[in-house]
Design a protein around this motif. Structure first.
Motif, PDB file in Angstrom:
ATOM      1  N   GLU A  50      18.299  42.487  50.417  1.00  0.00           N
ATOM      2  CA  GLU A  50      19.417  43.178  51.063  1.00  0.00           C
ATOM      3  C   GLU A  50      18.964  44.610  51.295  1.00  0.00           C
ATOM      4  O   GLU A  50      18.905  45.411  50.371  1.00  0.00           O
ATOM      5  N   LEU A  51      18.616  44.915  52.535  1.00  0.00           N
ATOM      6  CA  LEU A  51      18.008  46.200  52.858  1.00  0.00           C
ATOM      7  C   LEU A  51      18.979  47.367  52.744  1.00  0.00           C
ATOM      8  O   LEU A  51      18.565  48.499  52.530  1.00  0.00           O
ATOM      9  N   GLU A  52      20.254  47.096  52.899  1.00  0.00           N
ATOM     10  CA  GLU A  52      21.300  48.107  52.736  1.00  0.00           C
ATOM     11  C   GLU A  52      22.615  47.384  52.481  1.00  0.00           C
ATOM     12  O   GLU A  52      22.722  46.190  52.768  1.00  0.00           O
ATOM     13  N   PRO A  53      23.622  48.069  51.931  1.00  0.00           N
ATOM     14  CA  PRO A  53      24.905  47.401  51.700  1.00  0.00           C
ATOM     15  C   PRO A  53      25.492  46.873  53.010  1.00  0.00           C
ATOM     16  O   PRO A  53      25.490  47.550  54.035  1.00  0.00           O
ATOM     17  N   GLY A  54      25.964  45.643  52.976  1.00  0.00           N
ATOM     18  CA  GLY A  54      26.538  45.021  54.156  1.00  0.00           C
ATOM     19  C   GLY A  54      25.515  44.593  55.188  1.00  0.00           C
ATOM     20  O   GLY A  54      25.857  44.340  56.337  1.00  0.00           O
ATOM     21  N   PHE A  55      24.248  44.505  54.792  1.00  0.00           N
ATOM     22  CA  PHE A  55      23.158  44.192  55.719  1.00  0.00           C
ATOM     23  C   PHE A  55      23.405  42.900  56.486  1.00  0.00           C
ATOM     24  O   PHE A  55      23.189  42.827  57.691  1.00  0.00           O
ATOM     25  N   GLY A  58      25.347  41.809  60.100  1.00  0.00           N
ATOM     26  CA  GLY A  58      24.693  41.657  61.395  1.00  0.00           C
ATOM     27  C   GLY A  58      24.245  40.236  61.677  1.00  0.00           C
ATOM     28  O   GLY A  58      24.030  39.860  62.840  1.00  0.00           O
ATOM     29  N   ALA A  59      24.102  39.429  60.637  1.00  0.00           N
ATOM     30  CA  ALA A  59      23.695  38.035  60.826  1.00  0.00           C
ATOM     31  C   ALA A  59      24.778  37.226  61.532  1.00  0.00           C
ATOM     32  O   ALA A  59      24.492  36.156  62.066  1.00  0.00           O
ATOM     33  N   MET A  60      26.000  37.760  61.563  1.00  0.00           N
ATOM     34  CA  MET A  60      27.077  37.060  62.287  1.00  0.00           C
ATOM     35  C   MET A  60      26.749  36.939  63.774  1.00  0.00           C
ATOM     36  O   MET A  60      27.116  35.958  64.415  1.00  0.00           O
ATOM     37  N   TYR A  61      26.039  37.920  64.311  1.00  0.00           N
ATOM     38  CA  TYR A  61      25.676  37.863  65.723  1.00  0.00           C
ATOM     39  C   TYR A  61      24.666  36.749  65.979  1.00  0.00           C
ATOM     40  O   TYR A  61      24.716  36.085  67.015  1.00  0.00           O
ATOM     41  N   VAL A  62      23.751  36.551  65.054  1.00  0.00           N
ATOM     42  CA  VAL A  62      22.793  35.455  65.166  1.00  0.00           C
ATOM     43  C   VAL A  62      23.540  34.126  65.076  1.00  0.00           C
ATOM     44  O   VAL A  62      23.291  33.200  65.862  1.00  0.00           O
ATOM     45  N   TYR A 107      20.333  30.027  58.145  1.00  0.00           N
ATOM     46  CA  TYR A 107      19.283  30.405  59.094  1.00  0.00           C
ATOM     47  C   TYR A 107      19.615  31.683  59.849  1.00  0.00           C
ATOM     48  O   TYR A 107      18.717  32.409  60.251  1.00  0.00           O
ATOM     49  N   SER A 108      20.881  31.992  60.031  1.00  0.00           N
ATOM     50  CA  SER A 108      21.221  33.265  60.663  1.00  0.00           C
ATOM     51  C   SER A 108      20.820  34.418  59.740  1.00  0.00           C
ATOM     52  O   SER A 108      20.308  35.439  60.208  1.00  0.00           O
TER      53      SER A 108
END
Length: 136
Positions: A50-55, A58-62, A107-108
């Motif tokens: 987890e690169l930052e909180p809430g990272f 953004g996977a929702m777009y994938v 996978y997202s």
């Protein structure tokens, strides 16, 4: 030792940095209570997942992209080629969507993490070297 290809590592849900560590703590994506459980760091190379909180927001777009692609494929095959009714089309689409939803979710996350982390063939050696230095 031969390096796994990035595509093979992604399909196997492995760490993007070393292509060895598992991204998820439980291998069964249908265990809904544990579908999202990931270790904080790669057990092999120590790369944070987890690169930052809430990272992974953004996977929702994938995931949305997966759903649109799946809809388009179903539309082409069922509505255009097979000319089925709208009820059959949406029934099949929703059934398939529900069946593969856990895989789309995972996978997202995998694809999103791979977008921001690059492969390093020496990641495990660097991690081991840092651990040996810090324990002395």
């Amino acid at each position: 030792m031969k390096k796994k290809s990035t595509l093979t590592a992604m399909l196997g849900m492995k760490c993007p940095k070393c292509h060895k560590g598992n991204l998820f703590t439980h291998s069964n994506p249908y265990n809904i209570n544990k579908i999202h459980k990931m270790p904080e760091k790669c057990p092999e190379c120590g790369t944070p997942f987890e690169l930052e909180p809430g990272f992974y927001t953004g996977a929702m777009y994938v995931n949305y992209g997966f759903a649109v692609l799946l809809f388009a494929l179903h539309y082409i095959v069922l509505a255009i080629v097979l000319n089925v009714s709208a009820y059959v089309f949406f029934g099949v689409y929703i059934g398939v969507l529900l069946a593969i939803c856990p895989f789309m979710f995972r996978y997202s996350r995998v694809i999103f993490l791979y977008m921001f982390t690059s492969y390093d063939k020496n990641a495990i050696e660097k991690h081991n070297l840092l651990n040996n230095v810090s324990h002395k």
